[in-house]
Design a protein around this motif. Sequence first.
Motif, mmCIF file in Angstrom:
data_model
loop_
_atom_site.group_PDB
_atom_site.id
_atom_site.type_symbol
_atom_site.label_atom_id
_atom_site.label_comp_id
_atom_site.label_asym_id
_atom_site.label_seq_id
_atom_site.Cartn_x
_atom_site.Cartn_y
_atom_site.Cartn_z
ATOM 1 N N PHE A 31 26.586 57.587 50.799
ATOM 2 C CA PHE A 31 25.551 56.575 50.576
ATOM 3 C C PHE A 31 26.255 55.278 50.191
ATOM 4 O O PHE A 31 26.757 55.151 49.088
ATOM 5 N N LEU A 32 26.306 54.343 51.150
ATOM 6 C CA LEU A 32 26.991 53.073 50.893
ATOM 7 C C LEU A 32 25.951 51.997 50.632
ATOM 8 O O LEU A 32 24.985 51.863 51.382
ATOM 9 N N ILE A 33 26.173 51.229 49.579
ATOM 10 C CA ILE A 33 25.258 50.124 49.320
ATOM 11 C C ILE A 33 26.004 48.805 49.451
ATOM 12 O O ILE A 33 27.082 48.631 48.887
ATOM 13 N N LEU A 34 25.409 47.909 50.251
ATOM 14 C CA LEU A 34 25.924 46.551 50.360
ATOM 15 C C LEU A 34 25.085 45.706 49.413
ATOM 16 O O LEU A 34 23.869 45.645 49.550
ATOM 17 N N VAL A 35 25.756 45.116 48.445
ATOM 18 C CA VAL A 35 24.992 44.364 47.460
ATOM 19 C C VAL A 35 25.615 42.986 47.318
ATOM 20 O O VAL A 35 26.821 42.812 47.529
ATOM 21 N N GLY A 36 24.775 42.016 47.006
ATOM 22 C CA GLY A 36 25.274 40.654 46.844
ATOM 23 C C GLY A 36 24.111 39.695 46.774
ATOM 24 O O GLY A 36 22.976 40.074 47.058
ATOM 25 N N PRO A 37 24.375 38.458 46.405
ATOM 26 C CA PRO A 37 23.287 37.483 46.317
ATOM 27 C C PRO A 37 22.793 37.097 47.712
ATOM 28 O O PRO A 37 23.451 37.421 48.704
ATOM 29 N N VAL A 188 23.538 53.489 54.995
ATOM 30 C CA VAL A 188 23.991 52.163 54.579
ATOM 31 C C VAL A 188 22.754 51.415 54.107
ATOM 32 O O VAL A 188 21.758 51.366 54.823
ATOM 33 N N TYR A 189 22.823 50.885 52.918
ATOM 34 C CA TYR A 189 21.631 50.384 52.253
ATOM 35 C C TYR A 189 21.951 48.990 51.739
ATOM 36 O O TYR A 189 22.931 48.797 51.032
ATOM 37 N N VAL A 190 21.125 48.027 52.110
ATOM 38 C CA VAL A 190 21.336 46.652 51.655
ATOM 39 C C VAL A 190 20.360 46.340 50.526
ATOM 40 O O VAL A 190 19.184 46.678 50.622
#
Lengths: 373, 312
Positions: A31-37, A188-190
């Motif tokens: 479970f990959l999370i792409l996180v950022g503003p 993949v989760y944003v």
Amino acid sequence: MSALEIDNVCKDFGTTRVLEEVSLAIDSGEFLILVGPSGCGKSTLMNAIAGLEPVTSGRILVGGDDITWRTPAERDIAMVFQSYALYPSMTVHGNIAFGLEMRKVPRVEREAAVERVADLLQISHLLNRKPAQLSGGQRQRVAMGRALAREPQIYLFDEPLSNLDAKLRVEMRTEIKKLHQRLGTTIVYVTHDQIEAMTLADSIAVMRDGRILQLGSPDEVYNNPADMFVAGFMGSPSMNFIEARLDGEPGAYRLHIATDGEAELTLPWPASRETPALAEHVGRTLTLGLRPEHFAEEDARLGDRAEGTPLSARVSVVEPTGADILLRLPLGDTEITARVGPDCRVAPGERLGLRVDMRRAVLFDAETEARLA
Amino acid sequence: MKSDTIHSEVPRRSAPPVRASAAGHLQAWLPKLVLAPSVVISLCFVYGFMLWTFILSLTDSRMLPSYDFVGFAQYARLMNNERWWVAATNLGIFGALFVGCCLVLGAGLAILLDQRIRREGVLRTLYLYPMALSFIVTGVVWKWLLNPGLGIQAMVRGWGFESFTFDWLVDPDMAVYTLVIAAVWQASGFVMALFLAGLRGIDDSILKAAQLDGASLPRVYWRVVMPCLRPVVFSAVMILSHIAIKSFDLVVALTGGGPGYSSDLPATFMYAHAFSRSQIGMGSASAILMLGGVLAILVPYLYSELRSRRHG
């Protein structure tokens, strides 16, 4: 072999570069999370994986196959959209079955798949409704059902919970986590919500300005941030950044925090957390990063056995959250947040003795924002 | 201090109620006053004349209105009139082809324009321009274009294709199709604009979702987008069919109803009988039948629209 590998992907929109040599790889079931503003490129990266945006250079591999130039239909990928993107003219059943129908799955299998995901997501009673007749949470479930029915190699979630109210968001978060544990899917989760990232992810990629700043487990990203941006972005309330002057020598570094009208505060830097980089920065002003929970109320009963470095400050604001209390205290030039237990009885204006857990503190270069120790 | 200001404000507030209520009356009556003339005018000139036409259709009026009632004799005469049946059949052909071609062309153009192409604004305006013309102008332009001796036929023959023939305008069997060509040319850009507005209202991520679901572009449009555009199709059909039924100026300018009366439409039939052939009674009867045709389209449409709105 990785389930998904992104190799030096760049993406330009005209002359603006929105993805800058992004590389990452995740294993099957991860479970990959792409996180950022906003505007950090996380959604663009997701669209590139889905095939909705062609990349400028680099490669995308799924299960070892290069899919960089395949159409979205040819990639075995399903996506859950922020707006759910349900087909308004079709029933819930039609929405879930559409992908299978387009892939020419025989009717019997299709029905079985719809039944399976409807059971899984508890939407069996909604199958004959149109999306307009559903609540936000139900639409969310249907959107997930549509993705699950196809059993693709990779699931993409594009901020799926951001249109739900706070309570439902927490419920659905747990549900997504349960589903992932049960089905072992690669996701993949944003999101821009760092709590979602922390709670759901096996690994988190923190992005900013089209680059991945740090890729690691939630624990690594939280406790061992690569730079000041990651440290400040993850965690709520966010990390306190305090200007401090470093002096001393290897084995006995100290941080000095200037305080208004009071004696200078000195915090010893634990020897176990020393790095060679510190030697070059002696005498310079650095940024000390302390999370609110690195502070604890001084407990008189423990006496000398208490751990951490003592510190006292005047409380300016008391914010009880129920589970604990957030205190705002001026320290040096800034006001910091400390998280203490719910039975701390302190009023604004009073002085409070605190203990700081310096073993968990982090140090950054004040100018480059790079991690030093 | 506080109580002072409150006290001083109270009498000031209570002083102008008389004026306020006068203004309030005016405010309540103003919309009605402003609307009244148009209500009276439309009652008199639209519904009043509709009623008068219906009354005349029951009389034996010829050159001037008379009030000798003959029941539905004029309708019976109309039903036995060959020219009326030509006009009615023409309307069927013209209406079906006009509405159908406009929808297909308009939707096609809108979908092509929606592919985020360059210069979309210019193209959109270009396609929409014919709608800015009066049907008279369209009729005259196409009359020249379709004239075998002046227009397309003459041009292609001039290029050396001596046997090329395109003389629908003077062919009694084909003249009605020239009306379709001209009307479609004029109205399809407008239908395109309607569809384009509808397409723009569709959430982009729905298209992306359908793509990821494996649908090809034609299927995305056919299965996902077009069903969302049902209200647009309804409005387009509605607008186009009433244009078709009341088509008069185009026929007058393009074919004049000819050759003979082969390209007559009910509107030209009605005009010819009521005003030039001194058959006011029969002309009125045909006008009432046209009104019936419009209502037959309008009522189910409004019914379904209002019902879906109540459900929606």
